[in-house]
Every structure is written in structure tokens, then in C-alpha cells.
Design a protein around this motif. Sequence first.
Motif, PDB file in Angstrom:
ATOM      1  N   TRP A 176      40.695 -48.825  33.887  1.00  0.00           N
ATOM      2  CA  TRP A 176      39.570 -49.750  33.699  1.00  0.00           C
ATOM      3  C   TRP A 176      38.612 -49.703  34.892  1.00  0.00           C
ATOM      4  CZ3 TRP A 176      38.120 -51.336  29.173  1.00  0.00           C
ATOM      5  CH2 TRP A 176      39.063 -51.420  28.142  1.00  0.00           C
ATOM      6  N   THR A 193      34.751 -48.967  34.490  1.00  0.00           N
ATOM      7  CA  THR A 193      33.694 -49.759  35.136  1.00  0.00           C
ATOM      8  C   THR A 193      32.758 -48.841  35.911  1.00  0.00           C
ATOM      9  OG1 THR A 193      35.217 -51.593  35.319  1.00  0.00           O
ATOM     10  CG2 THR A 193      33.283 -51.676  36.733  1.00  0.00           C
ATOM     11  N   ILE A 213      30.570 -46.736  33.544  1.00  0.00           N
ATOM     12  CA  ILE A 213      29.513 -47.532  32.909  1.00  0.00           C
ATOM     13  C   ILE A 213      28.366 -47.808  33.878  1.00  0.00           C
ATOM     14  CG2 ILE A 213      29.032 -49.876  32.023  1.00  0.00           C
ATOM     15  CD1 ILE A 213      31.837 -49.769  30.739  1.00  0.00           C
ATOM     16  N   ALA A 218      29.680 -50.343  27.346  1.00  0.00           N
ATOM     17  CA  ALA A 218      30.741 -51.360  27.375  1.00  0.00           C
ATOM     18  C   ALA A 218      31.094 -51.787  25.955  1.00  0.00           C
ATOM     19  CB  ALA A 218      30.277 -52.560  28.201  1.00  0.00           C
ATOM     20  N   SER A 278      39.542 -55.827  26.876  1.00  0.00           N
ATOM     21  CA  SER A 278      38.209 -55.537  27.430  1.00  0.00           C
ATOM     22  C   SER A 278      37.390 -56.805  27.640  1.00  0.00           C
ATOM     23  CB  SER A 278      37.462 -54.576  26.514  1.00  0.00           C
ATOM     24  OG  SER A 278      37.267 -55.184  25.249  1.00  0.00           O
ATOM     25  N   LEU A 303      35.884 -55.914  31.019  1.00  0.00           N
ATOM     26  CA  LEU A 303      34.504 -55.408  30.967  1.00  0.00           C
ATOM     27  C   LEU A 303      33.488 -56.457  31.395  1.00  0.00           C
ATOM     28  CD1 LEU A 303      34.505 -53.243  27.709  1.00  0.00           C
ATOM     29  CD2 LEU A 303      34.410 -52.474  30.071  1.00  0.00           C
ATOM     30  N   LEU A 351      29.548 -55.888  32.825  1.00  0.00           N
ATOM     31  CA  LEU A 351      28.533 -56.566  32.016  1.00  0.00           C
ATOM     32  C   LEU A 351      27.783 -57.618  32.831  1.00  0.00           C
ATOM     33  CD1 LEU A 351      30.242 -56.905  28.524  1.00  0.00           C
ATOM     34  CD2 LEU A 351      28.192 -55.618  29.104  1.00  0.00           C
TER      35      LEU A 351
END
Lengths: 382, 418
Positions: B139, B143, B146, B366, B377, B381, B385
Motif C-alpha cells: 500500500w 500511495t 498514485i 485511487a 482501501s 487510500l 486522496l
Amino acid sequence: MNAFANLPFATSRPLTLGVELELQLVSPRDYDLTRAATDLLASLHHDGRCGDVKLEITESMIEVNTQPRQDVTAIAADLEGLRGLLVEHCRRNNVAICGGGTHAFHRWPERRICPGERFAFLNERYGYLSKQFTVFGQHIHIGVTSGDEAIWLTHALNMYVPHFVVLSASSPFVDGTDTAFDSARLNAVSAFPLSGQAPDVSDWAAFLDHMAVLQACGVAESIKDLYWDVRPKPEYGTVEVRVCDTPLTIDRAAELAAFAQSLARWLLRERPPIDPAKQSLVARYNKFQACRFGFDAELADPLARCKRPIVETLAGLLDRLIEDARDLGCDRQIEALRRLVESRQGDATVLRGLARSAGSLNELTRAATEFFARPSCYHHHD
Amino acid sequence: MNTLRAFWESQQDRLFFLPPMPEQADPLALMALLLVAGLLVGEGLHRTLGLSRIVGYVLAGALAGPGALNWLDRETLALARPVADAALGLLLLETGRNLDLGWLRANPMLLRTAAAESGLAFAGVFVFSLVVVGLSPAWSAATAAITMTSAPAVVLLTAEECRAQGQVTQRTLLLTAISCALAFVVFALVLGLIHAEEAGDGLNAFIHPLWVLGGGALIALLCARLALGLAARLERGGAGQVFVLVAAALLAIGLARMAAVPVFLSLFLMGVAVGRLDSKRVLTYTSLPQGHWILAIVLFVVTGAMLPLGDATGLMLLQALGLIVVRGLAKFAGVMATGKNDLPVGRRRLLGLGVQPLSATAVFMAAELAAFYPEVSAQTLLLPLLAAAVMEFIGPQLCRRAFVLAGEAALPSREPPP
């Protein structure tokens, strides 16, 4: 006390040459003019061996100046050096560069004035004309020994303005339209109040008196303010021919320099009779003929009271100049111009042909960048 | 309202054509109102404070979205998603077309700069997420993937809004396009990592990245060839060619949605393919119609509404700010560390500022991930975000500032969008 009372005329070696070319900066994305000049200059490192690179009035123009040289071979070498330098530097910065007297389809309101006091002054004084002045010319300096000689040569060369126009014409398109002119660039120059021909003065002293009047009336501060077709340039000790469009190739630029130098030598040697007053009667008409019709122009001759096709006078003139060109070492360039006159395939014709075959003015401009990127044929052989 | 309802219902007996009194606004009508609201807020902020219009669009979406007033609920958002996909898709098509490989060949230093700024951003955000925030390696990588890219839609629209031209603008567009390409590849690989970590599923971990990259490339190639083939039969530079380009792009968007391949990836690749395959320059000089600003408003209003503003805690906001600082410094350092002889230092500083935006592409990436593991998520996430949410408001301003300070924007720029 006016600034012109004792303006000295710098002496230079006779027939010294210098060439200035104003070039187009376009985006390789769509080949429209782009804002690039200050960025390019800020990151350009060069030793000045071949001359200088300068800003012009808008950000989509850049000017190159050769060093003062004695012969066309050295001018061609300088132009080749400057061409190579700029093409490579532009490529690294995703800008393309080309010749041609006008850009075929740019929108003048989108042009940006370059930073600088002089450019701000011009923009303030001339309003929208300053952005419409995004046109591209070749200026040729010819060294003379005195102010008086400069004035005589200015008048003498004025008779040949149409010949320079026809040989260099490379601006048939404006605003995405075929103007039917071979050189539409000069129409943009004509809009300026101080364009046209130098006044009918007999010598340097009379010229200074004339300038003093202009200054006293607030018409012009310096000779820089005068956009004459041919003008004396006292600080360089030269006469400057300013009517040529920037050609598509530097080879043609060198050929035009050879024409100017050979013609000046022939004129100064032969001293044919000149009558500036009579010439001024037909000067604008003859220039229009050359701009509009190119090799099909017919020039008015006020002394013989007739008109003559320009190709005839050009062919005869080039024949007369070949001996001087041989002495100056630029006969190859004059021969190339003779072939040009025979074929009538000038840059304006080439551009029209490209527009037809390419199908778009973007492609036409892309082809112009490829023309300019070609190395000089004169540099390698000499 | 009750009086109106009573009157309406009383008339239904006599006027049989009257439908039941609507319980909620039609989503299309709501979207139309939001578009106008976005436009007004954007124009208002632009004219009064000189802010980028994009900030106004996002603000309108964020206020109307589920996180604030909830005028734009999740159902309506889902209805608007295809339009937002189309908007992002078309803007990424342009970004792909901006990836000028000829420029990279002429100036390889640009590739080094792009690798440095994207690579440092990925590394910085990965380490920050792993060590400071405490996310798992997969993750953390997600991140970083993204957030490593700049925001192509923001950069492209800001350049258009300012009518910016010059080295800072061109290089910001190019670096953004390259960082997009890198981020999409990393994102596809990270999908596999996530599958391996969350589901322990080796097959999907291996196949899914291939499906995403291969599917995206196939759709891109097919639609690019279709566009070029059809456009070659039409008048050069005519409206027909624009129509064909847009239609092929919409087809690519539809195919990508049907095949569950990210729209942003497919359209970006299609843009690259159109540029590369167009040897006869059939579509090279064809631009998107000016109407794409309407799509941009939809995109940023929807993006604003998708931001998880209501879910943020103080700690999370702090972590998001930390991520923004780390990412920002990494991108800036990457730009400053390379190209010393290529671009004057002042220009490089502005370039470092210009590549900072983080926006719709991140939010949509995302969303792709969230579709697979909604439970996990939702929390993990939130960090990227929230970072995107903050940068939605700062990024367009930074980019705009860079273009203005570079002297590349056409000032005064308080004019209607082109």
C-alpha cells in the motif's frame, strides 16, 4: 544643439560586408510562431566567433548578425556557423527555426513584445503595428569610406531596390492566405511613417541638416527610427540595404550579399549618372511591381521614359557584375543568381508549390524549417 | 414545499399526464446546475482573487459532494462518472500527444530530469508512507505510484488558461507526460503487489498488471489506427478530422471501461500512439475542440465531489500534509539536480514549481484500486486522496504562478477561457 550636428561617419574598409537575418521561431507541434526568443538567448552559450544572436521586437523572432567580413566566403562561413548553432540549440529546446519573409498563418495579436526599453518604446509609439511588424528581413551592410560616399551609394542603390526585392521575395502568405504578392512583408513595413526612400540630399552635410530638422520637429531621434529601404549607418561606416525578405536558405542569403557587394563595387567604380529626384517619382511604383509580381514585374524607367521587364534588366545587370564578382571572389554566388533569374523559381514560387503539394500551411512551415536546417553548399566547398 | 406538493397531488386527478411529484432532482439537472455553479465559482475566484479557475470548479464539487452538503450524492456521482472519464480521457489523450519523443532524442537530459523528479517522488512518498505513516509495503507503493505523477489535466488546462508559451511551460508539460507514463507502469505493477499482499493470489498478481498494460496498449493502438485511417480520408484540418479524433477517443474510453482497463492509461497510450503512428501528419495539427473546457468543468466538479473531505481526522490531514511536503521537495530536488547546463537555475526553480500539481489522475487511480479492495482501501487510500484534496487547491495556483513568474503567461489573463 542637435545630436546630428557633428555626427561622425565611421570609416570602414570599402566594400566590407555584414549580414543581418531575422528568423522565425516556430513550435514543432504545429509550426505556428511561438514565444521563444528570450528563453533561447538566456541558455545560448557561444563565443561570438561567427557573429551575434539578438532579440528582435517580438518573442517569435531572433536576429543573427555576421561579423564584418571582407568577402562573401567569410560571410557564408559565418552564416553557416550561426545556422548550425541555432538549429542545434533550438532542437534541444523543442523550437524550430526557419527563414521566409512572413509566417504563413500566425495571428499577430498573439505575439508578445520582447523585454527591453527600445521594444517597449516602439510598442508604445506604434501600437498594433509593432506586433504586425513580426516580419522577417535580411539587411546587408556594405562598407564605404566616407559619409559623402555613403549618401551617393544610398541613392544609387535605391534604383536597385526592386531587384533586391525580386531576388529575395519569400513572403507570399499572410494570415493563412495567398496574398498574390511575392513579397507581402514590405506592406507591413510601409505602414510605418518613416519608411520609404532616403531624402534627396547631395552629401553627408546635407543629410545631417535633414536629420537635424527631423529631430527638431520630434519626428526621429536617431537614424534607428528611419525604416528606409536603403540608409546610411554612420556608426558602422556602411550603407545598409533593408528591403530583402529573409530567404529560405542561408545560401540565398550569401548570394544576396554577393549581389550587394558586386553591385556596390560596380556602382562605385563606374559612377553611372543618378537622378534621385526623378527616381523618387517611380520608386514606390517600382517597388510595388517587384513585391506584387516578382519576376513578372515591369519597372518604370523615368530617364528613358519607358517600362522594362525586370528579368531583362536583372539578367543584363548580373552579366555586367560578373567581372566585379570574380574580382571579389563571389562569382559562384552571382552565377547562382543568374540561374535563379533564368528559372524564375524564387522562394515565393517554391513556397506556393509547397503549399499546393503539402496541403496545409503547417506543413509548408515545417518544410521551411527543413530548408533552413540544410547546411550551406558554399561553406563546405570553400 | 408542502403547499406545492399538496397542490401538485390535488391536480393529478384532473391532469392525468402529470407524473408523481419528483422526490429528488434528476441527476442530469443536478449536474447541469453543478456545472453552472462550478463555472460561476471558478470565474468568481479568477476575477476577484486571480486564482486558477480549476480551484473554483473543485471547490464547487467539494462543497456539493457527499463530504459537505451532499447535493451530489454517490448515486449522482456514479451517473456523472462516464462524463468525467471522457473529460479525463480526452485531456490525457492530449498529454500523450505532448510526449514528444523527438525532443527527448535531441535533449536526453530531459529524460534524466523526468526520471529524477518522478523517481525521487516515488522513493520519498514510499519511505514516508512505510516509515512515518506505517502502511504496508504494497500500500505504500500504491500511495507512491498514485502521487508520483504531476497532474496532466491541471497542467494542460493551466497552460491553456494562461496561454503560456516558453521553456518552463513546455518542459512542465513534457515532464508531466513522462511522469504519467512512469506512474502508469508502476501503478500496473503495484496492482500485482496489492493482489499478492491482500489476496495471496499469485495468478492475479501476475496477470492483472499484464491485462492492464496489454489491454491499454491494445485499445490505444486499435483506436489510434482507426482514427488515423479514417482521418486520412477526410479533408485535412477540417471539422471531420476533429470529429474522428474525438469519436475514436470516446470509443477507446468505452472499450477501456468494458474491459476494466484504466481509462486514463488507455487514452494516454492512445495519445502517444496517435503521435508516433502519424507519419503522414494526418492528425498532427488537429486540436481538440474548444468545448473541452466544459468537460474540464465536469471533471473537476466530480473530482472535487470525490474527495474524502468528511472522513479526514486531524492526524490524517497532518500525514497528508507531510506527504505533500516530501513529494514536493523530492520533485523540486529532482528538477534542480539535473540539467544545470540545459536551463538557467531560475527557470529550473519555476519548473520544479510547475510540476507540483496532484489531481484528478491520482483520484482516479485511487478509485481503480478501491474498486478491488473497498474495505482495506477505504482507510489506506485516504492518505493519497487527502493529499490530492489539498493539492487540488494549491497545485493549480503553483503551476499558474510558475508560468506567470517565468513571463510565459499572456497577461493580463483575466479573460474568458479560450
